[in-house]
Design a protein around this motif. Sequence first.
Motif, mmCIF file in Angstrom:
data_model
loop_
_atom_site.group_PDB
_atom_site.id
_atom_site.type_symbol
_atom_site.label_atom_id
_atom_site.label_comp_id
_atom_site.label_asym_id
_atom_site.label_seq_id
_atom_site.Cartn_x
_atom_site.Cartn_y
_atom_site.Cartn_z
ATOM 1 N N TYR A 5 0.977 -1.306 -0.057
ATOM 2 C CA TYR A 5 -0.308 0.030 -0.064
ATOM 3 C C TYR A 5 1.092 1.065 0.068
ATOM 4 N N LEU A 6 0.560 2.289 -0.628
ATOM 5 C CA LEU A 6 0.645 3.698 -0.450
ATOM 6 C C LEU A 6 -0.043 4.237 0.063
ATOM 7 N N ILE A 7 -0.110 5.731 1.200
ATOM 8 C CA ILE A 7 -1.143 6.458 1.127
ATOM 9 C C ILE A 7 -0.769 7.937 0.612
ATOM 10 N N ILE A 8 -1.384 8.304 0.179
ATOM 11 C CA ILE A 8 -0.656 9.788 0.145
ATOM 12 C C ILE A 8 -1.764 10.340 0.670
ATOM 13 N N SER A 9 -0.805 12.089 1.644
ATOM 14 C CA SER A 9 -2.185 12.941 1.692
ATOM 15 C C SER A 9 -0.867 14.196 2.467
ATOM 16 N N ASN A 10 -1.679 15.009 2.925
ATOM 17 C CA ASN A 10 -1.183 16.477 2.958
ATOM 18 C C ASN A 10 -0.965 16.355 4.705
ATOM 19 N N THR A 11 -1.296 15.254 5.122
ATOM 20 C CA THR A 11 -1.598 15.207 6.458
ATOM 21 C C THR A 11 -1.367 13.734 7.470
ATOM 22 N N PHE A 12 0.198 14.064 7.744
ATOM 23 C CA PHE A 12 0.350 12.851 8.925
ATOM 24 C C PHE A 12 0.901 12.489 9.860
ATOM 25 N N TYR A 13 1.372 11.917 10.597
ATOM 26 C CA TYR A 13 1.875 12.163 12.093
ATOM 27 C C TYR A 13 3.231 12.293 11.541
ATOM 28 N N PRO A 14 4.030 13.255 12.840
ATOM 29 C CA PRO A 14 2.921 13.655 14.667
ATOM 30 C C PRO A 14 1.940 14.573 13.347
ATOM 31 N N LYS A 50 13.980 13.729 5.152
ATOM 32 C CA LYS A 50 12.957 13.374 4.210
ATOM 33 C C LYS A 50 12.332 11.771 4.472
ATOM 34 N N ILE A 51 12.866 11.173 5.606
ATOM 35 C CA ILE A 51 12.580 9.616 5.484
ATOM 36 C C ILE A 51 12.299 10.071 7.347
ATOM 37 N N THR A 52 11.078 9.080 7.591
ATOM 38 C CA THR A 52 10.807 9.011 9.192
ATOM 39 C C THR A 52 9.917 7.837 9.218
ATOM 40 N N LYS A 53 9.787 7.746 10.436
ATOM 41 C CA LYS A 53 8.696 6.228 10.559
ATOM 42 C C LYS A 53 8.070 5.931 11.947
ATOM 43 N N LEU A 54 7.316 5.516 11.486
ATOM 44 C CA LEU A 54 5.831 5.319 12.580
ATOM 45 C C LEU A 54 5.627 3.932 12.520
ATOM 46 N N ASN A 55 6.395 3.319 14.193
ATOM 47 C CA ASN A 55 6.556 1.669 13.710
ATOM 48 C C ASN A 55 7.542 1.577 12.794
#
Length: 386
Positions: A5-14, A50-55
């Motif tokens: 899956y690839l999710i694209i959005s204008n907002t995400f964590y954090p 540029k690259i971060t992670k959530l779990n």
Amino acid sequence: MKNKYLIISNTFYPDRNSATQLLVNLASELSKKKKEVIVVCARDHNNYKKITKLNNIKIINVYCKNKKNKNLYKRGVGELLISKKLIASSSKIIEQYRPSDLICYSPPIFFNGFVKYLIKNYRCNSFLILRDLFPYWAISCKIIKNYFIKLFLIKMFKSFVKTFDVVGVEAISNIEFLKKKKIDIKKIIYLPNWINIYKKKQVLWKKQEIIFFGGNIGIGQHAEKVFNFYNKVSLLKLNMQFKIIGKNMSKDYLTFKLSSDTINKTTVYGSLSPKMFDNELDKSSYGVVSLDDRIESVNFPGRMLNYLKHGLPIILLTNKKNELSNFILKNKIGVVIYKKSSIADSILTLRKIKQRFVKDKYHNKVINKYFNPVTITAQISNSFDK
């Protein structure tokens, strides 16, 4: 083949907003099912790596200048460039990942070029979570007045939604709304918003009741209705406190809009951390939802679900009956305040609903029935299997 899956959005964590909460829940549910998930997020500032992670979820952060500029013309130019920036900044990583399924969270209609690029290069299935029906609501609220800009944005919207295999809308009546606007969509379904059950024990605050209004406070929320409501409640001398949490709510503006007596009973915050925001909700009694009545489509605002999660009965300020007001009354989760409503009677009804929330966690039953993230995530993922 394993779904990627690839999710694209204008907002995400954090980020701290209801859309982020929705998307984090969605990504986490997919991840729990052993699906691979990568998120591409268009950011309005460049404070992120540029690259971060959530779990185990990888997040590709792309700085898109002027995406939220208060100057609407600068913002428009910035949004027109979003697709090019997303392609330039994420294409190498996506090439290695090779997604099979694409999920886009609207309202960014300017993601159209990026979406078409992904579908063309990876032949991925595509699903649009369509929430904010921009530009229609902005046209209804007279934010966009120029005839040619209206035509341009509507054309962009039509092209954007037509790109996807499936489009999910948050209210059943929005399906009819889009049909009336003669929007060409391959497949459209009813896809409610979702939220997780809040585990913390709810407390019935007996000393003093607090009416809470918080979250994104923009033009579409018609904050003036909230101020008028607070003033009317204050006149009843019910020993109630008021709370407002949201950006762009200056003390001077509040003092102008609220009576001198009411402003002394009102606690105002700008932006709080998620933990502090939750603490303020826990101490509150009722949650206010306000939307500009000129908006033709129907929203089930994220703030409403957040109030429910914390056991707060809903106060909907509106002058019209629609799917949202009917839902609140039918499921007995709050009151609807019309122009001629008795506020004193509404407060009595709210107190009875609050007691039921505390006694048998009725609000959790409503969440499980209508807004369960497991059920709704399955609805999205199942659409790719057909």
